[in-house]
Design a protein around this motif. Structure first.
Motif, PDB file in Angstrom:
ATOM      1  N   GLY A 267       0.852  -1.177   0.000  1.00  0.00           N
ATOM      2  CA  GLY A 267       0.000   0.000   0.000  1.00  0.00           C
ATOM      3  C   GLY A 267       0.891   1.231   0.000  1.00  0.00           C
ATOM      4  O   GLY A 267       1.384   1.666  -1.038  1.00  0.00           O
ATOM      5  N   GLU A 268       1.159   1.736   1.187  1.00  0.00           N
ATOM      6  CA  GLU A 268       2.063   2.881   1.340  1.00  0.00           C
ATOM      7  C   GLU A 268       3.503   2.398   1.391  1.00  0.00           C
ATOM      8  O   GLU A 268       3.821   1.413   2.081  1.00  0.00           O
ATOM      9  CB  GLU A 268       1.711   3.630   2.621  1.00  0.00           C
ATOM     10  CG  GLU A 268       2.591   4.832   2.915  1.00  0.00           C
ATOM     11  CD  GLU A 268       2.276   5.466   4.255  1.00  0.00           C
ATOM     12  OE1 GLU A 268       3.019   6.381   4.670  1.00  0.00           O
ATOM     13  OE2 GLU A 268       1.288   5.046   4.896  1.00  0.00           O
TER      14      GLU A 268
ATOM     15  N   GLU B  17       7.381   3.910   2.086  1.00  0.00           N
ATOM     16  CA  GLU B  17       8.206   5.045   2.510  1.00  0.00           C
ATOM     17  C   GLU B  17       9.663   4.950   2.051  1.00  0.00           C
ATOM     18  O   GLU B  17      10.251   5.965   1.666  1.00  0.00           O
ATOM     19  CB  GLU B  17       8.144   5.189   4.027  1.00  0.00           C
ATOM     20  CG  GLU B  17       6.766   5.596   4.543  1.00  0.00           C
ATOM     21  CD  GLU B  17       6.749   5.785   6.044  1.00  0.00           C
ATOM     22  OE1 GLU B  17       7.792   5.533   6.694  1.00  0.00           O
ATOM     23  OE2 GLU B  17       5.697   6.191   6.577  1.00  0.00           O
TER      24      GLU B  17
ATOM     25  N   THR C  27       2.079  -1.636   4.738  1.00  0.00           N
ATOM     26  CA  THR C  27       2.675  -0.315   4.845  1.00  0.00           C
ATOM     27  C   THR C  27       4.172  -0.541   5.037  1.00  0.00           C
ATOM     28  O   THR C  27       4.587  -1.162   6.018  1.00  0.00           O
ATOM     29  CB  THR C  27       2.102   0.464   6.043  1.00  0.00           C
ATOM     30  OG1 THR C  27       0.714   0.689   5.826  1.00  0.00           O
ATOM     31  CG2 THR C  27       2.807   1.799   6.202  1.00  0.00           C
TER      32      THR C  27
ATOM     33  N   ARG D  86       8.006   0.485   5.660  1.00  0.00           N
ATOM     34  CA  ARG D  86       8.782   1.534   6.328  1.00  0.00           C
ATOM     35  C   ARG D  86      10.239   1.096   6.438  1.00  0.00           C
ATOM     36  O   ARG D  86      10.627   0.027   5.961  1.00  0.00           O
ATOM     37  CB  ARG D  86       8.213   1.818   7.712  1.00  0.00           C
ATOM     38  CG  ARG D  86       6.718   2.146   7.745  1.00  0.00           C
ATOM     39  CD  ARG D  86       6.355   2.795   9.068  1.00  0.00           C
ATOM     40  NE  ARG D  86       4.915   2.869   9.302  1.00  0.00           N
ATOM     41  CZ  ARG D  86       4.101   3.745   8.748  1.00  0.00           C
ATOM     42  NH1 ARG D  86       4.570   4.628   7.889  1.00  0.00           N
ATOM     43  NH2 ARG D  86       2.806   3.734   9.032  1.00  0.00           N
TER      44      ARG D  86
END
Length: 421
Positions: free
Chosen positions: A202-203, A205, A321, A323
């Motif tokens: 999804g996201e 970073e 997500t 990171r």
């Protein structure tokens, strides 16, 4: 990684079609009338029909797909029993035995082969216990990096003993060998793999270079497992990152969903627990630091937690997500909300003679900082008793489902003690 499935349980049927008494006058215990045979001898066809019925009834009772029933040995005369050794292989896990009449000696003879002897339908838990023993004997994991591990120093590092005790083979690979494989992939191949993998995200970073490195880790580990026929990996990742700013967390997530169990920080007891739990559950397994009292690895009162960086996508409710690693501006880890389901926790003592198995339910997860995912769980029983029964390292392995009884059956077959709440 092999064309042969690991953990297939093979059952060898033996039907003893012999009567104990066939003399004309029977025995002193026989209720038969004098002058008539104690038993009417069965024909060969009747004996073979009975053997087929035994096999069919057993096969129809199976609720699992990992059992294979071999061709039966039909004993029509005493000499037939001597054929059994030539029909047995190291791949047979249990004998299915039934006889036409009550025969006290043949079952004892069959027990001398050292295999479990069953007489008919058995519990699914027993079969999953058999699968665990078989799966371990067919397993091999890679230990990558320096020995001992920085955070799980108790091993066990006698890899020959591990294989002798549980059947699990181990291949030690130096960090530099891993990085040679890591560097061997062309950039175009890595980029194509990352683009294929990105549907899980999804996201995101981290920058693309970091994501490409995470993909290289996956490709390298997958290639090493294929070369070594390994279905498990543990990495002493504290020293791993001293070489380069690379971590295996995201690669582990994907490998676990592909059937290669992974354990962090060179933790061998967690590696073995993950293999056992995967064997009985046939499901992915995650692991991490285990909190069992308030404030320990973010646990609240009356609950337990697993805090680490592993979450196979199949155990989550949403895309990742992505990171960095522990908010340190390098590496790649992923977070996703965990599914709320019944679960089982497992760890193995470094002596390889004890396990602890606890059932409960996941209730929520949160995105951590130092460790990416924190899973909060309730356990069945008195959580205050956990310090009394814990074995192994500070890590615990977890799979969805209730597998405590199956693990208990596995422990019996492996001559292990089981601690439970």
């Amino acid at each position: 990684m092999s064309e042969l499935d690991r953990g297939t349980v093979r059952i060898k049927p033996v039907y003893i079609g012999l009567h104990h008494y066939t003399d004309a006058y029977g025995s002193v215990c026989s209720p038969d009338v004098k002058g008539t045979p104690a038993f009417e001898p069965s024909t060969a066809e009747e004996v073979r029909d009975a053997a087929r019925q035994m096999v069919e009834q057993f096969a129809d009772s199976l609720a699992v797909g990992f059992v294979q029933v071999e061709e039966p040995l039909v004993v029509e005369r005493q000499s037939d029993l001597r054929r059994l050794p030539s029909e047995l292989t190291y791949d047979v896990d249990a004998l299915l035995v039934r006889s036409l009449g009550r025969r006290p000696w043949e079952p004892f003879t069959l027990s001398q082969y050292g295999l479990p002897v069953i007489g008919g339908p058995v519990s699914e838990d027993f079969l999953r216990g058999l699968r665990a023993k078989k799966y371990l004997a067919e397993s091999r994991f890679l230990y990558i990096g320096e020995i001992p591990s920085f955070s799980a120093p108790d091993g066990p590092y006698d890899f020959q003993l591990v294989e002798e005790r549980l059947g699990v083979a181990v291949r030690h690979i130096e960090t530099n060998e891993f990085y040679r494989r890591f560097d061997s992939f062309e950039e175009q191949e890595v980029a194509a793999e990352l683009d294929n993998w990105s549907q899980d995200f999804g996201e995101v970073e981290p920058d693309r270079e970091s994501m490409l490195d995470a993909t290289r880790v996956y490709l390298a580990l997958r290639a090493l497992c294929a070369r070594e026929d390994a279905n498990g990996v543990t990495i002493n990742c504290g020293r791993f990152t001293e070489e380069r700013p690379v971590v295996p967390c995201l690669a582990f997530d994907r490998l676990i969903d592909e059937g290669i169990m992974c354990a962090c920080e060179g933790d061998i007891t967690a590696m073995l627990a993950s293999l056992m739990l995967h064997a009985v559950s046939e499901q992915p397994v995650l692991m991490g630091n285990f909190g069992y009292r308030k404030g320990m690895f973010e646990a609240d009162s009356r609950e337990v937690t697993i805090e680490h960086d592993l979450i196979p996508l199949s155990m989550a409710t949403e895309p990742y997500t992505v990171r960095d690693y522990h908010t340190r501006q390098f590496g790649v880890t992923a977070y996703a909300d965990v599914r709320q389901e019944p679960m089982t926790l497992l760890n193995v003592h470094s002596s390889l003679d004890r396990i602890v198995a606890v059932e409960g339910r996941t209730k929520r997860s949160e995105d951590g900082g130092h460790c990416r995912i924190i899973i909060h769980m309730d356990v069945d029983g008195d959580v205050e008793r956990l310090p009394e029964i814990l074995v192994g390292s500070q890590h615990m392995s977890m799979a969805f489902g209730r597998w405590q009884q199956a693990l208990t059956e596995a422990a019996k077959l492996l001559d292990m003690e089981v601690a439970r709440l």
